[in-house]
Design an enzyme around this catalytic site. Structure first.
Site, PDB file in Angstrom:
ATOM      1  N   PHE A  24       0.940  -1.178   0.060  1.00  5.84           N
ATOM      2  CA  PHE A  24       0.007  -0.023   0.160  1.00  5.84           C
ATOM      3  C   PHE A  24       0.942   1.067  -0.164  1.00  5.84           C
ATOM      4  O   PHE A  24       1.644   1.525   0.876  1.00  5.84           O
ATOM      5  CB  PHE A  24      -0.878   0.173   1.199  1.00  5.84           C
ATOM      6  N   ASP A  66       9.330   2.920   2.078  1.00  3.65           N
ATOM      7  CA  ASP A  66       7.936   3.660   2.450  1.00  3.65           C
ATOM      8  C   ASP A  66       7.962   3.463   4.045  1.00  3.65           C
ATOM      9  O   ASP A  66       7.313   2.473   4.415  1.00  3.65           O
ATOM     10  CB  ASP A  66       6.899   3.285   1.612  1.00  3.65           C
ATOM     11  N   LYS A  91       2.307  10.740   7.298  1.00  2.80           N
ATOM     12  CA  LYS A  91       1.419  10.570   8.576  1.00  2.80           C
ATOM     13  C   LYS A  91       1.796  11.297   9.686  1.00  2.80           C
ATOM     14  O   LYS A  91       1.621  12.702   9.718  1.00  2.80           O
ATOM     15  CB  LYS A  91       1.283   9.017   8.697  1.00  2.80           C
TER      16      LYS A  91
HETATM   17  C1  LIG Z   1      -1.084   6.081   4.447  1.00  9.20           C
HETATM   18  C2  LIG Z   1       0.138   5.398   3.533  1.00  9.20           C
HETATM   19  C3  LIG Z   1       0.238   5.865   2.442  1.00  9.20           C
HETATM   20  C4  LIG Z   1      -0.396   7.130   1.855  1.00  9.20           C
HETATM   21  O1  LIG Z   1      -0.525   8.331   2.574  1.00  9.20           O
HETATM   22  P1  LIG Z   1      -1.534   9.298   2.283  1.00  9.20           P
HETATM   23  O2  LIG Z   1      -1.317  10.523   3.158  1.00  9.20           O
HETATM   24  O3  LIG Z   1      -2.874   8.613   2.581  1.00  9.20           O
HETATM   25  O4  LIG Z   1      -1.476   9.799   0.810  1.00  9.20           O
HETATM   26  C5  LIG Z   1       1.561   5.560   1.662  1.00  9.20           C
HETATM   27  N1  LIG Z   1       2.192   4.478   2.046  1.00  9.20           N
HETATM   28  C6  LIG Z   1       2.020   3.674   3.334  1.00  9.20           C
HETATM   29  C7  LIG Z   1       2.822   2.664   3.854  1.00  9.20           C
HETATM   30  C8  LIG Z   1       0.877   4.243   4.121  1.00  9.20           C
HETATM   31  O5  LIG Z   1       0.461   3.740   5.339  1.00  9.20           O
END
Ligand SMILES: *Cc1c(COP(=O)(O)O)cnc(C)c1O
Length: 403
Positions: A147, A232, A261
Site C-alpha cells: 500500500f 516507504d 502521516k
Molecule cells: C498511508 C500510507 C500512504 C499514503 O499516505 P496518504 O497521506 O494517505 O496519501 C502511503 N504508504 C503507506 C505505507 C501508508 O501507510
C-alpha cells in the site's frame, strides 16, 4: 447549520454525511467531536481508547500540548507563502529533518501518496541521469500486497483489485515481486531497474512482518545491482515500531526514505522524501513542486514533531509497551485467533473470519480500531499510551473475541 447541530444524534450526522459525501470509506458510525491524548469523545458523550491513531498519523496522541503550541504560535505569524518566496520555518525544518535521520537533503510534500510519487520521480531521474538507463525505460520493482497511496501511478502498482477497478489505464514501468522474497527480487532485476520500493512492515496489507534478515538482504541486492533502495516509512516510521525508522531494526540505511502521516503531528498534512545529494540534488527549479509544500505552518509543526522524535526514551517506551501488549495478547485464549504479529506498537491480530463485526463490538466496549485486509484487527494506539490502558485494552479484546 452550526446552530442546529447541538442536540444532533449520531444518526443525524451519519445521514448528512451519507447524503452529501462521496462514499470512499466505510467508517464505524462513531462521530468524534473532540479528543485528547489516547482518548476520543463522540457527540453523544461516550469516550473511546483510540487504537487506530489516524492510521498512525497520531503517534503522539491527540492535542499534544507541544504540537498544539507550535501550531498556535505559527498560526499567528504566517501560514503559507508558497515556494515562490522563502519562509523562516522551512530551512530549520529541513536541517533538523536531515540531521534526525542522517540524510543530506529533504524534499517536503503534503500527503503520503505525493511523497511516494516524488520518490518515484527522483528514482527515475537518477536512473536516467546517473545510472544511464535509456529514455522512458526505467523500471521500479514493488511488492505484492503493498500500500503506497491512492493516486493513479500508485494504485497502478498495487496488487489490490479494489484499488484499481475502473481507474485504468495506469502508468507503466513497475514490476511486482512477492513481499519477503529476496530471490524473486533478484530475478526481477533488469539493466533498466532503478529502484526497489517497499514497506519495512506492510501496514494496510495486514501488518505483514517480513522474514528476519529480509531488509538486510534486499539492501545488499540493491547495492550489488546499483538500484536505489526506497523505504516507504509513512506508516511504520517515526517511532511506531520502536525505532525512528522501521528499517533500523536490521540496521539498514535506504537510499530514499519516504515519511508522512505522523510527520505532521496529526495537525497538518506533511510528508517528505529524504536522500543524499546524489539523488535529491538532481532536481532543478521547475522539475517538481506543490503549492503547499514546505509551508511555514507545516514546517513549524514538523519541527515540534522532530523534537518529540529526538527524545530517546520514546523508543525504549514503545519497545516495552509493545512487548507487554504483545505478550498479554498472546496469552489470550481465543479460538478465533489465527496469528498475532507486529513490532513495537504496530500489532495485527489475524482472525479466522472477518474482523469488522469485532471492530464494531470493540467500539461498543470503548475501543476504536479498524479491520485491515478483512480479517486483521490492527492495534496501533498512540505511542504515548499508558500501561494500564493497554491492560484495559487487552481485557476488552479478550471479551469481544470470546463472546
Ligand atoms: C498511508 C500510507 C500512504 C499514503 O499516505 P496518504 O497521506 O494517505 O496519501 C502511503 N504508504 C503507506 C505505507 C501508508 O501507510
Amino acid at each position: 447549520m452550526s446552530t442546529t447541530e447541538s442536540g444532533w444524534s449520531t444518526a443525524d450526522y451519519v445521514r448528512l454525511e451519507e447524503k452529501y459525501g462521496a462514499r470512499i470509506y466505510a467508517p464505524l458510525d462513531i462521530v468524534i467531536e473532540r479528543a485528547s491524548g489516547s482518548w476520543v469523545h463522540d457527540v453523544e458523550g461516550r469516550k473511546y481508547l483510540d487504537c487506530l491513531s489516524g492510521y498512525s498519523a497520531m503517534n503522539f496522541g491527540h492535542s499534544h500540548p507541544k504540537l498544539l503550541r507550535a501550531a498556535h504560535e505559527q498560526l499567528e505569524k504566517v501560514t503559507l507563502t508558497s515556494r515562490a518566496f522563502r519562509n523562516a520555518e522551512l530551512p530549520g525544518f529541513l536541517a533538523e529533518l536531515c540531521t534526525t535521520f542522517g540524510y543530506e537533503m529533504a524534499l517536503p510534500m503534503n500527503t503520503g501518496a505525493e511523497a511516494v510519487e516524488t520518490a518515484i520521480k527522483a528514482a527515475r531521474k537518477w536512473g536516467y541521469e546517473v545510472k544511464g538507463v535509456a529514455a522512458d525505460q526505467a523500471e521500479i520493482i514493488v511488492c505484492s500486497n503493498n500500500f503506497h497511496g491512492r493516486t493513479i501511478a500508485v494504485v497502478g502498482m498495487s496488487s489490490e483489485e479494489a484499488y484499481k477497478r475502473n481507474f485504468g489505464p495506469f502508468a507503466p514501468g513497475f514490476r511486482m515481486v512477492p513481499f519477503g522474497d529476496v530471490e524473486a527480487l533478484q530475478q526481477a532485476i533488469t539493466p533498466n531497474t532503478v529502484g526497489f520500493l517497499f514497506e519495512p512492515i506492510q501496514g494496510e496489507g495486514g501488518v505483514i512482518v517480513p522474514p528476519d534478515g529480509y531488509l538486510q538482504q534486499v539492501e545488499q541486492v540493491c547495492r550489488q545491482n546499483k538500484i536505489l533502495l526506497i523505504a516507504d516509512e509513512i506508516q511504520v516510521g517515526l517511532g511506531r515500531t520502536g525505532y525512528r525508522l522501521a528499517v533500523e531494526h536490521e540496521g539498514v540505511r535506504p537510499d530514499l526514505v519516504i515519511l508522512g502521516k505522523s510527520l505532521g503531528g496529526g495537525i497538518v498534512p506533511l510528508s517528505a522524501v529524504l536522500a543524499d545529494r546524489n539523488v535529491l540534488g538532481l532536481f532543478n527549479p521547475g522539475d517538481h513542486g506543490s503549492t503547499f509544500s514546505g509551508n511555514p505552518l507545516a514546517a513549524a509543526v514538523g519541527r515540534a514533531v522532530l523534537e518529540l522524535l529526538n527524545e530517546d526514551d520514546l523508543y525504549t517506551g514503545v519497545k516495552q509497551s509493545g512487548a507487554v501488549l504483545m505478550e498479554e495478547l498472546r496469552n489470550m485464549q481465543a479460538p478465533l485467533i489465527r496469528d498475532i504479529r507486529g513490532r513495537g506498537l504496530m500489532i495485527g491480530i489475524e482472525l479466522s473470519e472477518s474482523a469488522r463485526p469485532y471492530c464494531e463490538e470493540l467500539a461498543s466496549e470503548g475501543v476504536l480500531c479498524k479491520e485491515t485486509h478483512d480479517t486483521v484487527l490492527r492495534i496501533t494506539p498512540p505511542l504515548t499510551v499508558e500501561r494500564e490502558q493497554l491492560s484495559w485494552l487487552t481485557e476488552r479484546v479478550h471479551k469481544v473475541l470470546t463472546m
